[in-house]
Design a protein around this motif. Structure first.
Motif, PDB file in Angstrom:
ATOM      1  N   LYS A 144      36.421  43.173  40.145  1.00  0.00           N
ATOM      2  CA  LYS A 144      36.776  42.094  41.064  1.00  0.00           C
ATOM      3  C   LYS A 144      35.978  42.170  42.359  1.00  0.00           C
ATOM      4  O   LYS A 144      35.416  41.145  42.795  1.00  0.00           O
ATOM      5  CB  LYS A 144      38.278  42.118  41.341  1.00  0.00           C
ATOM      6  CG  LYS A 144      38.764  40.943  42.183  1.00  0.00           C
ATOM      7  CD  LYS A 144      40.275  40.936  42.306  1.00  0.00           C
ATOM      8  CE  LYS A 144      40.752  39.738  43.100  1.00  0.00           C
ATOM      9  NZ  LYS A 144      42.241  39.711  43.223  1.00  0.00           N
ATOM     10  N   HIS A 166      41.376  48.933  43.448  1.00  0.00           N
ATOM     11  CA  HIS A 166      41.772  48.119  42.300  1.00  0.00           C
ATOM     12  C   HIS A 166      41.765  49.003  41.049  1.00  0.00           C
ATOM     13  O   HIS A 166      41.456  50.195  41.108  1.00  0.00           O
ATOM     14  CB  HIS A 166      40.810  46.940  42.129  1.00  0.00           C
ATOM     15  CG  HIS A 166      40.690  46.072  43.347  1.00  0.00           C
ATOM     16  ND1 HIS A 166      41.462  44.964  43.556  1.00  0.00           N
ATOM     17  CD2 HIS A 166      39.875  46.173  44.438  1.00  0.00           C
ATOM     18  CE1 HIS A 166      41.141  44.412  44.714  1.00  0.00           C
ATOM     19  NE2 HIS A 166      40.175  45.127  45.262  1.00  0.00           N
ATOM     20  N   ILE A 201      39.886  42.190  49.530  1.00  0.00           N
ATOM     21  CA  ILE A 201      39.451  42.645  48.203  1.00  0.00           C
ATOM     22  C   ILE A 201      38.559  43.872  48.315  1.00  0.00           C
ATOM     23  O   ILE A 201      38.689  44.835  47.545  1.00  0.00           O
ATOM     24  CB  ILE A 201      38.721  41.507  47.465  1.00  0.00           C
ATOM     25  CG1 ILE A 201      39.718  40.392  47.127  1.00  0.00           C
ATOM     26  CG2 ILE A 201      38.051  42.018  46.193  1.00  0.00           C
ATOM     27  CD1 ILE A 201      39.072  39.136  46.578  1.00  0.00           C
ATOM     28  N   ARG A 228      32.439  41.007  41.705  1.00  0.00           N
ATOM     29  CA  ARG A 228      32.311  39.564  41.487  1.00  0.00           C
ATOM     30  C   ARG A 228      32.486  38.794  42.787  1.00  0.00           C
ATOM     31  O   ARG A 228      32.008  37.663  42.920  1.00  0.00           O
ATOM     32  CB  ARG A 228      33.314  39.087  40.442  1.00  0.00           C
ATOM     33  CG  ARG A 228      33.024  39.627  39.053  1.00  0.00           C
ATOM     34  CD  ARG A 228      33.714  38.861  37.946  1.00  0.00           C
ATOM     35  NE  ARG A 228      33.459  39.513  36.662  1.00  0.00           N
ATOM     36  CZ  ARG A 228      32.353  39.328  35.940  1.00  0.00           C
ATOM     37  NH1 ARG A 228      31.415  38.511  36.390  1.00  0.00           N
ATOM     38  NH2 ARG A 228      32.189  39.957  34.785  1.00  0.00           N
TER      39      ARG A 228
END
Length: 758
Positions: free
Chosen positions: A356, A351, A346, A359
């Protein structure tokens, strides 16, 4: 199914007639308990395995709800294994201390509340097990035309009964075999104690108890049979612990989501023997229960025998528990590794926006994870959406770090010009420490409340897996030195430590990416503007006016007096305008620097920097070493013929200045704007200036600094010796070799530890 009397002798050819002695646990070389492997034990293990047909399930054998049944068994046994003696009478669950009783009752009701309304159990199997473990004087049970011998559960008879029960449950898995046997026992055990507990309050229980002569049984169990009852109770507890461990091991072995490597560690080869001993202990416990609840105590096993069997089960439990603990650690490690890799994916890919990734970094029970230091309130990470985010990662000693001062200066500049493009970023403080204590939490809150930028609301919003990612040498490699990790608006990490480029170029470095840092270095040359930047308010004016600029330092005030006088005389003789600026030395003591500054200002020897700017000058030079050095190191991986650290003129200039600053001796650098610099230690520079008449004509021909460099080269060659040191920060790049800034030879390498308090 029918009950018939049974008086037939044991068939000598039956399984029970020739059983070998059961296997024992022995101590292995590595200190772990192991199942013994004698010939007799191996023969018994083979016989145990022959009873197993779990892989050949008949259609009528459905999967067993092992966990639900075991939970029900636990509710039964936990209720009946808390008895007390009152007036010489055994009273299950009564007259215990109020606090202990309340706690037990609370735990029991919590356990019972989780039970399912109904559990599918094979009642015929339970009945068969009951029959197999009954006393010889009791009738036997016929199931599907099959006669099960009822023998007194002792010695070889207990062994044979255990094998009979294994035959009954042959189509079930090993954990199911143990649970079914324990379930059958729990029914009989629970039935007796249920009547005993209700004996004084429930008319029906009292009537049943009178027919069973319950009053006499309880009196006897509370007096002359108490040692045997205590041993029985301990045995039941050991049986349940081993059964529960077997179930947990089997669950791991059957879990389709676990890797074959983990399942191979589940020690399932040892489960059959553990099941055998568990069922054998159940048989003995059932016999003991018959003895306790009947008027024939000769059927009871001696207390020491029960204790010996309980001890054997405890050893089996400890051995299996060690394996289970190792498995759970391995499973947890795998889960953490999967979580770690998920975080890495991630954080290391772009993105649509940075929501995201943020978080992933900051999350706590769907509550706002951040704290707005300016407005002093808790906020959600949405305030950072689609912005450049700088993660300021430090320990709790942040106020003493250079990086904190750099962030403060950057944020102050951002506050003065909030609308310009270079100000469109936010800082989030992320504290990392080894172990959080109450004192550290208080320190965190004090630091959080003193900051103007964003911080985590509480350290717990950063999970242990994220902390591990931050510390991992392959990732962000946080140890103690603060980091400024940059995330772009799409949530991609674009720089793992932008502190050095911020220190060198300030807001010009926006958006603080590694690519931006590379481009800035490509545009730079070794010039006085790079070296001094705007550390003095008149510096830009001096450069614009075409003046020569001399930066000098050291702590020898006598040399400073001689040098500044000689420099002014040479400038006058050469017809050049010269401005001198004292910049001290690296890692200097504040009181020493302030004393020298006062003397220079009082005697009007030159311009000086204030102490805080002297500190910044050298910190910025170290940042150049780190930033440029990192870039050259990456280039060196693809250019194996030459070492960029040794051949790059900017890097050589940085090393020279850091070498000068590492000593208390004098030194000087002279330059005209962006032209070439002249640099030397104090002795050589003063000697060259004193010999100006020797190169005065050459100065008129080629220029002041080229002529000075030619003369310095001759002075270097004539110098009998020199001693140059270079003190570098322990963090960041550390080359294997560094060439001397004066003679070019490879310098010796030492380690230094320093504690210097003014």
């Amino acid at each position: 199914m029918a009950l018939v009397p049974y008086n037939k002798a044991v068939n000598p050819t039956s399984r029970g007639a020739g059983h070998n002695r059961p296997p024992l646990l022995k101590q292995g070389r590595d200190g772990h308990r192991q199942f013994s492997t004698t010939a007799d034990d191996s023969a018994l293990v083979n016989q145990i395995m022959l009873t197993d047909k779990s892989h050949d399930h008949p259609y009528e054998v459905p999967p067993l709800a092992v966990t639900q049944i075991l939970q029900t068994i636990e509710a039964i046994l936990s209720r009946v294994t808390k008895p007390d003696i009152h007036d010489g009478i055994l009273v299950p669950g009564a007259l215990v201390p109020a606090a202990t009783h309340a706690e037990h009752e609370k735990a029991l009701h919590a356990n019972l509340s989780t039970l399912h309304d109904s559990v599918d159990v094979p009642h015929s199997v339970f009945n068969a097990i009951h029959s197999a473990s009954n006393n010889t004087n009791m009738p036997i049970l016929l199931i599907d035309g099959k006669q099960l011998m009822c023998t007194f559960a002792q010695g070889e008879d207990a062994n044979k009964t255990t094998m009979d029960i294994l035959d009954i449950v042959q189509h079930y898995d090993w954990d199911e075999k143990a649970v079914l046997a324990l379930g059958a026992f729990a029914i009989k055990d629970g039935e007796f104690w249920l009547v005993s507990q209700q004996y004084t309050t429930n008319p029906l229980a009292r009537a049943v108890g009178q027919l069973k002569q319950l009053q006499e049984i309880l009196e006897r169990a509370g007096t002359i049979l108490k040692p045997k009852f205590d041993a029985y109770n301990n045995l039941v507890g050991a049986i349940f612990k081993v059964t529960k461990t077997i179930v947990r091991l089997q669950e791991i072995h059957n879990d389709p989501h676990l890797s074959p490597e983990i399942k191979a560690t589940a020690a399932t080869a040892q489960i059959p023997t553990a099941v055998y001993w568990t069922i054998r202990a159940i048989v003995v416990a059932a016999s003991q229960l018959v003895g306790i609840t009947s008027s024939e105590p000769e059927y009871m096993t001696e207390a020491w025998e029960l204790s010996s069997l309980a001890h054997k089960l405890e050893n089996i439990f400890k051995h299996l528990e060690e394996i289970l603990d190792g498995l759970y650690q391995l499973i947890q490690k795998n889960k953490e590794e999967e979580a770690f890799n998920a975080i890495a994916r991630i954080l290391e890919t772009p993105h649509m926006d940075n929501s995201k990734p943020l978080r992933v970094l900051f999350y706590k029970d769907d509550q706002p994870a951040l704290y707005d230091g300016y407005n002093k309130k808790r906020v959600d990470i949405d305030v950072l959406k689609r912005k450049v985010v700088i993660l300021f990662i430090t320990d709790l000693n942040v106020v003493h770090e250079n990086e904190n001062t750099i962030v403060q200066q950057m944020y102050l500049e951002k506050g003065h010009n909030p609308t310009r493009p270079e100000s469109q970023y936010e800082v989030v403080w992320v504290p990392i420490t080894d172990e959080w204590t109450e004192a550290k939490y208080q320190q965190f809150e004090s630091l959080r409340n003193s900051m103007q930028w964003y911080t985590v609301f509480h350290p717990s919003v950063v999970s242990p897996i994220v902390v591990r990612y931050i510390r991992d040498p392959r990732k962000w490699n946080f140890a103690k030195k603060p980091l400024l990790v940059v995330m772009d608006p799409q949530g991609k990490i674009v720089h793992q430590n932008a502190v050095h480029m911020m220190c060198i170029w300030g807001s010009i470095a926006f958006p603080f990416t590694s690519q931006r840092e590379r481009l800035l270095w490509e545009e730079e040359t070794w010039r006085i503007e790079l070296l001094a930047d705007a550390i003095h308010p008149n510096l830009t004016t001096w450069i614009t006016e075409g003046k020569y600029i001399c930066l000098y330092g050291g702590e020898d005030i006598e040399w400073i007096r001689k040098f500044t006088k000689a420099a002014r005389n040479v400038a006058s003789d050469a017809g050049i305008q010269l401005e001198m600026l004292y910049v001290g030395r690296s890692k200097a003591k504040e009181n020493v620097m302030n004393n020298i500054i006062k003397i220079i200002q009082a005697e009007k020897l030159s311009h000086t920097l204030d102490w805080n700017l002297i500190w910044f000058f050298w910190i910025r030079l170290e940042s150049m070493w780190q930033s440029k050095g990192q870039l050259l190191s990456e280039q060196g991986k693809t250019q194996s013929r030459t070492d960029p650290l040794k051949s790059d003129p900017m890097m050589q200039g940085i090393i020279s200045l850091l070498s000068f600053g590492s000593s208390d001796r004098g030194w000087a650098v002279i330059s005209l704007g962006s032209a070439a610099m002249s640099k030397a230690n104090g002795e050589h520079m003063l000697k060259s200036l004193s010999e100006f008449n020797d190169w005065k004509n050459r100065s008129s021909e080629v220029g002041f600094t080229p002529a000075l460099n030619e003369h310095l080269e001759g002075v270097h060659k004539q110098a009998p010796h020199h001693c140059t040191s270079l003190i570098l920060p322990a963090t960041g790049i550390m080359p294997e070799t560094v060439a001397c800034a004066e003679c070019g030879r490879v310098m010796e390498r030492f380690s230094m530890f320093r504690c210097c308090l003014d």
